[in-house]
Every structure is written in C-alpha cells, then in structure tokens.
Design a protein around this motif. Structure first.
Motif, mmCIF file in Angstrom:
data_model
loop_
_atom_site.group_PDB
_atom_site.id
_atom_site.type_symbol
_atom_site.label_atom_id
_atom_site.label_comp_id
_atom_site.label_asym_id
_atom_site.label_seq_id
_atom_site.Cartn_x
_atom_site.Cartn_y
_atom_site.Cartn_z
ATOM 1 N N HIS A 247 -53.071 34.461 -12.874
ATOM 2 C CA HIS A 247 -52.284 34.102 -14.057
ATOM 3 C C HIS A 247 -53.008 34.519 -15.342
ATOM 4 C CE1 HIS A 247 -49.364 31.807 -11.751
ATOM 5 N NE2 HIS A 247 -50.374 31.298 -11.066
ATOM 6 N N GLY B 257 -55.523 25.153 -12.509
ATOM 7 C CA GLY B 257 -54.647 24.578 -11.491
ATOM 8 C C GLY B 257 -54.043 23.259 -11.938
ATOM 9 N N LEU C 102 -51.248 25.133 -10.248
ATOM 10 C CA LEU C 102 -51.172 24.642 -8.861
ATOM 11 C C LEU C 102 -50.461 23.288 -8.775
ATOM 12 C CD1 LEU C 102 -54.807 25.484 -7.624
ATOM 13 C CD2 LEU C 102 -52.706 26.692 -7.034
HETATM 14 C C1 LIG Z 1 -63.565 27.921 -6.917
HETATM 15 C C2 LIG Z 1 -62.364 27.350 -7.633
HETATM 16 C C3 LIG Z 1 -62.508 26.202 -8.402
HETATM 17 C C4 LIG Z 1 -61.418 25.690 -9.098
HETATM 18 N N1 LIG Z 1 -61.614 24.606 -9.898
HETATM 19 C C5 LIG Z 1 -60.586 24.111 -10.625
HETATM 20 C C6 LIG Z 1 -60.777 23.020 -11.520
HETATM 21 O O1 LIG Z 1 -61.863 22.487 -11.695
HETATM 22 N N2 LIG Z 1 -59.697 22.569 -12.204
HETATM 23 C C7 LIG Z 1 -58.470 23.135 -12.092
HETATM 24 O O2 LIG Z 1 -57.548 22.672 -12.765
HETATM 25 N N3 LIG Z 1 -58.262 24.193 -11.255
HETATM 26 C C8 LIG Z 1 -59.281 24.683 -10.536
HETATM 27 N N4 LIG Z 1 -59.092 25.770 -9.713
HETATM 28 C C9 LIG Z 1 -57.761 26.404 -9.681
HETATM 29 C C10 LIG Z 1 -57.675 27.581 -10.655
HETATM 30 O O3 LIG Z 1 -58.070 27.208 -11.963
HETATM 31 C C11 LIG Z 1 -56.257 28.110 -10.719
HETATM 32 O O4 LIG Z 1 -55.853 28.578 -9.438
HETATM 33 C C12 LIG Z 1 -56.076 29.215 -11.740
HETATM 34 O O5 LIG Z 1 -54.749 29.637 -11.780
HETATM 35 C C13 LIG Z 1 -56.971 30.416 -11.405
HETATM 36 O O6 LIG Z 1 -56.857 31.384 -12.430
HETATM 37 P P1 LIG Z 1 -56.263 32.834 -12.074
HETATM 38 O O7 LIG Z 1 -54.870 32.587 -11.617
HETATM 39 O O8 LIG Z 1 -56.344 33.590 -13.354
HETATM 40 O O9 LIG Z 1 -57.138 33.413 -11.002
HETATM 41 C C14 LIG Z 1 -60.158 26.307 -9.001
HETATM 42 C C15 LIG Z 1 -60.024 27.450 -8.201
HETATM 43 C C16 LIG Z 1 -61.112 27.980 -7.533
HETATM 44 C C17 LIG Z 1 -60.940 29.231 -6.698
#
Ligand SMILES: Cc1cc2nc3c(=O)[nH]c(=O)nc-3n(C[C@H](O)[C@H](O)[C@H](O)COP(=O)(O)O)c2cc1C
Length: 210
Positions: free
Chosen positions: A17, A145, A185
């Motif tokens: 995203h 998420g 998420l």
């Molecule tokens: C290793 C890991 C840790 C994460 N920790 C958090 C978190 O602390 N809080 C949260 O809201 N989402 C967390 N997420 C979910 C991601 O923030 C979410 O899937 C986001 O869309 C990822 O960004 P992207 O879509 O640009 O890759 C985590 C995901 C991963 C893979």
C-alpha cells in the motif's frame, strides 16, 4: 531541475500500500514538474553495508579525530557513497510500512548509515547539535495494518511517526509531509482498498505543490 530521492522501505513489490501511494504521488509530481529526475533506492535490494565493528570504529574515529585504518577507510567509503546519494537530492519521498509500531529494519539500517556527524549533523559544545540537511521537503507514506489516529488510544503505539520526525528533524528537516494508509489489515480487504484509494487521491493533490 530538482532531483527526488524515492526511498522504498516495503519489500512487498506489487502488493504494498505504501509503495502504491508513493508511486501515485510521483506520477502526479512528474505531471506537474515534467522532466525532473527521480532516483529510486529500494532498501530491500540495495547493497546496504552492515553497520558492524569496522564501520562503527570508523564513525568513532571521526568523532574523536582519530585516523582510520585502511580497512576502516574502505568500510567508511561505502557509507560515504550512501550519504552522498542522500544529500544530492533536493526532495525526498519515503514509502514505509509500520513494523512493530516503528520502521522496518532495513530503513533503520539505512538511517544508521546516513545519520553521521560532520555529514548530516554537526555538534559543537557551543552550538549543540545542528542538522546539516536543510531546506528540503520530504513526503512520507506510511501503511499500517491497524490504526493510530491522533487523539485515539492507539496514538501512543505509533512510535514510527514520532521516531521519523525526530531523526529527520535531527538531520535538519523541517518540512515533513505525511500520507497515512490505515488500517490495511484490521478492517479487511475492502476497507484497505478504500483507504489506499483515498490516500492516492490526497497524495496526487499534495504532489502538485511539492
Ligand atoms: C514484520 C511486520 C510487522 C508489522 N507490525 C505492525 C504493527 O506494529 N502495527 C500495525 O498496525 N501493522 C503492522 N504490520 C502490518 C503492516 O503495517 C501492514 O501490512 C502494511 O500495510 C504494510 O505496508 P505495505 O503494504 O506498504 O507493505 C506489520 C507487518 C509486518 C510484516
């Protein structure tokens, strides 16, 4: 002509995203500023050097006015190349996920490489700490998420925004603009798509005046 450094801190190519919103921002930016240069730095594929013993020793040599050994000098040259690339930009776009309430480890590694005394910040006992990267805007897209809006109970968990504002401010940044995509998420895929779309619309507008 301005040079924009586009720093990608999500490894989720094609699904991310934050990357989708940053790329919409850059497309709109190029429409409004034709011919400007975009340099892309993908932190998950770039050969970031480990910030290990040699590199740390080299950093402390600089702080304490000591010469480098040949091995330390070689390690430091790689650090200097990343700093030079960073400082050569006029504007910055950073796309980052929230990971464990903060930033992904590759982004932290990159910051450990580029946040260096005499290069991106200075210290004197008289003036204290001074950022050396000044007068340059940065647009940060963060995807999460969950959700952490200002004033909500979740806000205290958002160490990412606090940390990035602090460390960028330490290097001299004062113009920090945000695009937040949340929740990606917690609310399911339809909510995520709607939030991404809303962030893209906002980002396209922000890009015109970047
Ligand atoms: C290793 C890991 C840790 C994460 N920790 C958090 C978190 O602390 N809080 C949260 O809201 N989402 C967390 N997420 C979910 C991601 O923030 C979410 O899937 C986001 O869309 C990822 O960004 P992207 O879509 O640009 O890759 C985590 C995901 C991963 C893979």
């Amino acid at each position: 002509m301005s040079k924009v450094l586009y720093i990608k801190a999500s490894p989720r190519i094609g699904r991310s995203h934050s990357l989708a919103v940053a790329e919409a921002f850059l497309a709109s930016y190029l429409e409004a500023h034709p011919g400007e240069e975009i340099i892309t730095l993908d932190l998950f594929t770039a050969p970031l050097p480990p910030f290990d013993g040699l590199t740390v020793n080299a950093k402390y040599n600089i702080m304490h006015g000591r010469p480098h050994s040949p091995e330390e000098a070689a390690a430091w040259r790689v650090v200097e190349e990343f700093i030079a690339q960073f400082k050569s930009a006029d504007k910055y776009v950073l796309a980052t996920p929230m990971w464990n309430f903060s930033i992904p480890y590759r982004l932290k590694q990159y910051l450990d490489i580029i946040v260096q005394p005499t290069y991106t910040f200075a210290y004197t006992p008289e003036a204290g700490y001074q950022g050396l990267v000044t007068g340059k805007p940065i647009f940060i897209v963060s995807a999460r998420g969950g959700q952490y809006p200002p004033g909500s109970p979740g806000e205290a968990f958002d160490l990412q925004k606090k940390y990035l504002e602090l460390i960028l401010g330490f290097m001299g940044f004062t113009d920090i603009r945000w695009g937040i995509v949340e929740p990606t998420l917690e609310g399911g895929p339809e909510v995520a798509q709607a939030k991404r779309q809303a962030a893209i619309i906002q980002a396209r507008e922000l890009a015109k005046v970047f």
